[in-house]
Design a protein around this motif. Structure first.
Motif, PDB file in Angstrom:
ATOM      1  N   TYR A  39     -13.965  14.518  -9.567  1.00  0.00           N
ATOM      2  CA  TYR A  39     -13.634  14.718  -8.156  1.00  0.00           C
ATOM      3  C   TYR A  39     -14.091  13.496  -7.360  1.00  0.00           C
ATOM      4  CZ  TYR A  39     -12.642  19.585  -9.274  1.00  0.00           C
ATOM      5  OH  TYR A  39     -12.100  20.723  -9.806  1.00  0.00           O
ATOM      6  N   VAL A  40     -13.217  12.973  -6.515  1.00  0.00           N
ATOM      7  CA  VAL A  40     -13.487  11.756  -5.750  1.00  0.00           C
ATOM      8  C   VAL A  40     -13.336  12.065  -4.267  1.00  0.00           C
ATOM      9  CG1 VAL A  40     -12.756  10.240  -7.619  1.00  0.00           C
ATOM     10  CG2 VAL A  40     -11.084  11.002  -5.948  1.00  0.00           C
ATOM     11  N   LYS A  41     -13.929  11.200  -3.443  1.00  0.00           N
ATOM     12  CA  LYS A  41     -13.864  11.424  -2.004  1.00  0.00           C
ATOM     13  C   LYS A  41     -12.934  10.463  -1.286  1.00  0.00           C
ATOM     14  CE  LYS A  41     -17.995   8.696  -0.841  1.00  0.00           C
ATOM     15  NZ  LYS A  41     -19.347   8.772  -0.226  1.00  0.00           N
ATOM     16  N   SER A  42     -12.383   9.479  -1.978  1.00  0.00           N
ATOM     17  CA  SER A  42     -11.380   8.605  -1.366  1.00  0.00           C
ATOM     18  C   SER A  42     -10.547   7.956  -2.463  1.00  0.00           C
ATOM     19  CB  SER A  42     -12.028   7.526  -0.493  1.00  0.00           C
ATOM     20  OG  SER A  42     -12.773   6.624  -1.292  1.00  0.00           O
ATOM     21  N   SER A  43      -9.308   7.601  -2.105  1.00  0.00           N
ATOM     22  CA  SER A  43      -8.395   6.977  -3.072  1.00  0.00           C
ATOM     23  C   SER A  43      -7.435   6.057  -2.334  1.00  0.00           C
ATOM     24  CB  SER A  43      -7.607   8.047  -3.847  1.00  0.00           C
ATOM     25  OG  SER A  43      -6.800   8.803  -2.961  1.00  0.00           O
ATOM     26  N   LEU A  96       0.838  -1.186   0.000  1.00  0.00           N
ATOM     27  CA  LEU A  96       0.000   0.000   0.000  1.00  0.00           C
ATOM     28  C   LEU A  96       0.880   1.245   0.000  1.00  0.00           C
ATOM     29  CD1 LEU A  96      -1.987  -2.241   0.735  1.00  0.00           C
ATOM     30  CD2 LEU A  96      -3.118  -0.644   2.274  1.00  0.00           C
ATOM     31  N   LEU A  97       0.613   2.145  -0.963  1.00  0.00           N
ATOM     32  CA  LEU A  97       1.450   3.329  -1.146  1.00  0.00           C
ATOM     33  C   LEU A  97       0.802   4.600  -0.614  1.00  0.00           C
ATOM     34  CD1 LEU A  97       2.553   2.690  -4.855  1.00  0.00           C
ATOM     35  CD2 LEU A  97       3.619   1.858  -2.749  1.00  0.00           C
ATOM     36  N   GLN A  98      -0.498   4.702  -0.725  1.00  0.00           N
ATOM     37  CA  GLN A  98      -1.182   5.946  -0.364  1.00  0.00           C
ATOM     38  C   GLN A  98      -2.617   5.664   0.010  1.00  0.00           C
ATOM     39  OE1 GLN A  98      -3.788   7.331  -2.273  1.00  0.00           O
ATOM     40  NE2 GLN A  98      -3.765   9.536  -1.993  1.00  0.00           N
ATOM     41  N   ARG A  99      -3.150   6.466   0.951  1.00  0.00           N
ATOM     42  CA  ARG A  99      -4.556   6.370   1.342  1.00  0.00           C
ATOM     43  C   ARG A  99      -5.039   7.763   1.700  1.00  0.00           C
ATOM     44  NH1 ARG A  99      -9.161   5.811   0.718  1.00  0.00           N
ATOM     45  NH2 ARG A  99     -10.615   4.882   2.163  1.00  0.00           N
ATOM     46  N   ASP A 123      -7.525   2.609  -6.675  1.00  0.00           N
ATOM     47  CA  ASP A 123      -8.952   2.437  -6.391  1.00  0.00           C
ATOM     48  C   ASP A 123      -9.519   3.771  -5.937  1.00  0.00           C
ATOM     49  OD1 ASP A 123      -9.501  -0.632  -6.510  1.00  0.00           O
ATOM     50  OD2 ASP A 123      -7.614  -0.412  -5.417  1.00  0.00           O
ATOM     51  N   LEU A 124     -10.694   4.119  -6.489  1.00  0.00           N
ATOM     52  CA  LEU A 124     -11.318   5.411  -6.235  1.00  0.00           C
ATOM     53  C   LEU A 124     -12.765   5.223  -5.825  1.00  0.00           C
ATOM     54  CD1 LEU A 124     -10.029   7.068  -9.521  1.00  0.00           C
ATOM     55  CD2 LEU A 124      -9.006   7.363  -7.269  1.00  0.00           C
ATOM     56  N   LEU A 168      -4.187  12.971  -6.351  1.00  0.00           N
ATOM     57  CA  LEU A 168      -4.860  12.155  -5.342  1.00  0.00           C
ATOM     58  C   LEU A 168      -4.531  12.573  -3.920  1.00  0.00           C
ATOM     59  CD1 LEU A 168      -4.484   8.578  -6.912  1.00  0.00           C
ATOM     60  CD2 LEU A 168      -6.394  10.184  -7.096  1.00  0.00           C
ATOM     61  N   ASN A 169      -3.652  13.567  -3.734  1.00  0.00           N
ATOM     62  CA  ASN A 169      -3.264  13.984  -2.381  1.00  0.00           C
ATOM     63  C   ASN A 169      -3.933  15.291  -1.949  1.00  0.00           C
ATOM     64  OD1 ASN A 169      -1.630  11.768  -1.913  1.00  0.00           O
ATOM     65  ND2 ASN A 169       0.189  12.739  -2.772  1.00  0.00           N
TER      66      ASN A 169
END
Length: 424
Positions: A401-405, A252-255, A302-303, A383-384
């Motif tokens: 525009y997304v609310k989580s990634s 896992l790289l980013q959340r 994943d978005l 994504l940040n």
């Protein structure tokens, strides 16, 4: 005086003579007209008008035939209605006979058919006065019961098949819900305690699941550690050990999902990594570089959209350059996904942070404007960003525009077919 009287008398006499003369001339004219000289045509005689009330015998015959046919049709219609009514009454009486025979009831006193029973040919009378139809009614009732039983068995068989199909559908729905919930849980990391950073442990509960050191998360899975969690990773090309969250061979790289962690960090913070695995985090550019320089990796993103729909994209040949290259982003192509290519313009760009501008915006910095850090071109996919801002500068991917990634990678040699699906 006498002269005037005489003159008036003379005038009156003259007028009388003129009138007599005119009347004699008119009589002569009428007599002349009565003479038939053969030249003047005689006036046409007026034809008498036919009597409307008098008709020919043929017409009267047709009318009589038509009336006769109408009376005959009316008579037949009334007979049919009486026949239908008679049959309906007979059917009702037969049903009552069967009911009285089977249940042992007496006929109602108001029904004339049952109040005056007819004699039995053998000299016996039954309770309802209709012994000739009892056997037929009982046979009809038995046939009806048998038919109803057969229909009931067929209906039960159909209900059993429908129930079986419904059970299969329930199991399928439960399976899909479980897979979807597992995927959502994998995105949100429930039940994990907080870590201050990937390299320092805040609580004893967050200790690595194993004291061993692994090359990458796929090595963790290959060596018999199927449980997801934090493991010590030391790439072959690195002299340092890092704590990494592994899940089914994925690193896992980013959340990013709630905006509780500040991603407006310095370039050094993005190199080392920050955040916590139970919430939002960034693994670190250096560990990404050390892992991707050893062998080819596939990147999966994943978005979750603002309408709670899930999207994903898989890129092959994912690689992060070294520090001299500003940790440049590189990949071969997009191999799978159900969303647009959000990294099309980010490919080949160096990493930008608040104090390290490498984007294509000449007059300002995208990282400072949106308070983030990413491989930026013209402030496109990032994504940040803070996902809570929505369309006002929130997390963005390919114009959406997304609310989580969630960003994660896995060695290309270990990718399975389900890893390219919507919910791996």
């Amino acid at each position: 005086m006498e002269v005037h009287i005489l003159r008036n008398i003379l005038l009156i006499c003259v007028l009388l003579l003129v009138c007599v003369q005119l009347s004699l001339q008119q009589r002569d004219y009428n007599e002349y007209d009565d003479i038939d000289d053969g030249l003047t045509p005689a006036p046409r005689a007026r034809r008498p008008r036919p009597d409307r009330h008098r008709t020919s015998s043929r017409t009267r015959g047709r009318d009589n035939s038509r009336r006769e046919r109408e009376r005959q049709r009316e008579t037949e219609r009334r007979e049919r209605e009486r026949e239908i009514e008679r049959r309906e009454q007979e059917r009702q009486r037969s049903r009552q006979r069967v009911l009285y025979t089977t249940q042992g009831l007496l006929p109602p006193t108001t029904e004339p058919a049952f109040t005056t029973p007819s004699p039995v040919p053998s000299g016996r009378l039954d309770s309802c006065g209709c012994p000739a139809n009892i056997e037929y009614s009982i046979n009809s009732l038995n046939n009806y019961v048998e038919t109803s039983t057969s229909d009931k068995e067929q209906t039960n068989d159909r209900l059993d098949k429908i129930e079986k199909q419904l059970q299969e559908l329930r199991e399928l729905v439960e399976k899909v819900d479980e897979e979807s919930q597992n995927w959502k849980n994998s995105l949100r990391f429930p039940g994990l305690s907080a870590l201050n950073s990937p390299t320092s442990i805040a609580f004893s509960d967050d200790a690595p699941r194993s004291t061993e050191t692994f090359k990458d998360c796929q090595d963790v899975l290959d060596r018999g550690n199927p449980r997801r969690g934090i493991y010590q990773i030391k790439p072959e090309s690195s002299a340092y050990t890092s704590l990494v969250f592994c899940q089914d061979g994925w690193t896992l790289l980013q959340r990013r999902y709630d905006g509780q962690t500040d991603f407006h960090k310095s370039y050094d913070d993005y190199i080392e990594g920050f955040g916590n695995f139970s919430g939002e985090f960034w693994l670190g550019l250096e560990i990404m570089h050390q892992l991707t320089m050893v062998e080819p990796f596939d990147l999966r993103i994943d978005l979750e959209s603002r309408s709670s729909k899930f999207y994903y994209a898989v890129y092959s040949g994912f690689k992060v350059g070294n520090e001299d290259e500003d940790y440049r982003l590189d990949f071969t192509n997009r191999t799978s996904g159900n969303t647009r290519d959000g990294l099309r313009h980010n490919k080949g760009r160096g990493f930008s942070a608040r104090d390290h501008d490498r984007d294509a915006w000449r007059s300002y910095s995208c990282a400072n404007h949106y308070r983030s850090g990413f491989w930026l071109d013209r402030c496109g996919s990032d994504l940040n960003r803070d996902p809570t801002k929505g369309v006002f500068g929130g997390t963005k991917w390919g114009g959406r525009y997304v609310k989580s990634s969630l960003m994660r990678m896995k060695p290309a040699r270990s990718m399975r077919p389900k890893d390219f699906n919507a919910s791996p």
